[in-house]
Write an enzyme that holds these catalytic residues in place. Structure first.
Site, PDB file in Angstrom:
ATOM      1  CB  SER A   1      -4.602  -6.714   4.404  1.00  0.00           C
ATOM      2  OG  SER A   1      -4.166  -5.467   3.920  1.00  0.00           O
TER       3      SER A   1
ATOM      4  CG  HIS B   1      -1.957  -1.042   1.271  1.00  0.00           C
ATOM      5  ND1 HIS B   1      -2.139  -1.893   2.337  1.00  0.00           N
ATOM      6  CD2 HIS B   1      -2.910  -1.389   0.362  1.00  0.00           C
ATOM      7  CE1 HIS B   1      -3.144  -2.714   2.082  1.00  0.00           C
ATOM      8  NE2 HIS B   1      -3.624  -2.442   0.900  1.00  0.00           N
TER       9      HIS B   1
ATOM     10  NE  ARG C   1      -2.895  -7.804  -4.552  1.00  0.00           N
ATOM     11  CZ  ARG C   1      -3.645  -8.069  -3.493  1.00  0.00           C
ATOM     12  NH1 ARG C   1      -3.081  -8.261  -2.336  1.00  0.00           N
ATOM     13  NH2 ARG C   1      -4.941  -8.164  -3.599  1.00  0.00           N
TER      14      ARG C   1
END
Ligand code: PNS
Length: 161
Positions: free
Chosen positions: A129, A18, A91
């Site tokens: 995450s 991030h 990604r």
């Protein structure tokens, strides 16, 4: 590109991926608002306040970045903030379907707002995450995956549970 972009997400917790995207975004936009979603469909480990606190510490010293949280529709928040764009990271192809759908819905709701996607740096392609939480829950070191504020918060969270 210039102006203000909103970089929204769950950030539960923020990762180095991030933060890398913030650096990339700052090469395109004058200002970024990193916006924590309060009512994300996902169950979160950290409260919105905790996520904002972690992000503020991680991004202290970034004078062109603000950390905030929002409730409700992202496009309404972005419009209220005067943003011209929504910034998101990609990604790989696994992110694409969801992001494409989100970008099209957001364009339908607010045609003047552009969604801008930047490719995540290859160093963080494997990071999410969710993965970080799983690794941390098993007591392994996540110090090279998240900023120090998030590592501390994860250690505290998993000590308590
Ligand atoms: O980090 P995430 O969980 O992939 O972020 C998703 C997020 C928070 C950006 C998205 O769920 C969102 O924008 N939520 C706010 C509600 C909304 O506007 N939904 C319509 C677009 S999908």
């Amino acid at each position: 590109m210039s102006g203000l972009a909103v970089y929204p997400g769950s950030f539960d917790p923020p990762t180095l991926g991030h933060l890398s995207l913030v650096d990339q975004g700052l090469t395109l936009f004058d200002r970024l608002v990193v916006a924590v979603a309060r009512n994300s469909a996902k169950a979160s480990l950290f409260t919105a306040e905790e996520r904002v606190t972690i992000l503020r510490e991680a991004l202290a010293g970034y004078d062109r970045v603000e950390v905030d949280s929002f409730e409700g529709l992202l496009v309404s928040y972005a419009r209220d903030r005067g943003a011209t764009a929504i910034l998101r990271g990609l990604r790989g192809t696994s992110d694409f379907e969801y992001e494409f759908q989100m970008a099209l819905v957001n364009r339908h709701l607010e045609p003047g707002l552009q969604s801008v996607y930047l490719m995540t740096d290859y160093r963080w392609l494997y990071l999410s995450s969710t993965i970080v939480k799983e690794v941390a829950a098993h007591g392994a070191d996540i110090g090279d995956m998240v900023p120090p504020a998030a590592a501390r918060a994860l250690a505290e969270k998993f000590r308590k549970v």
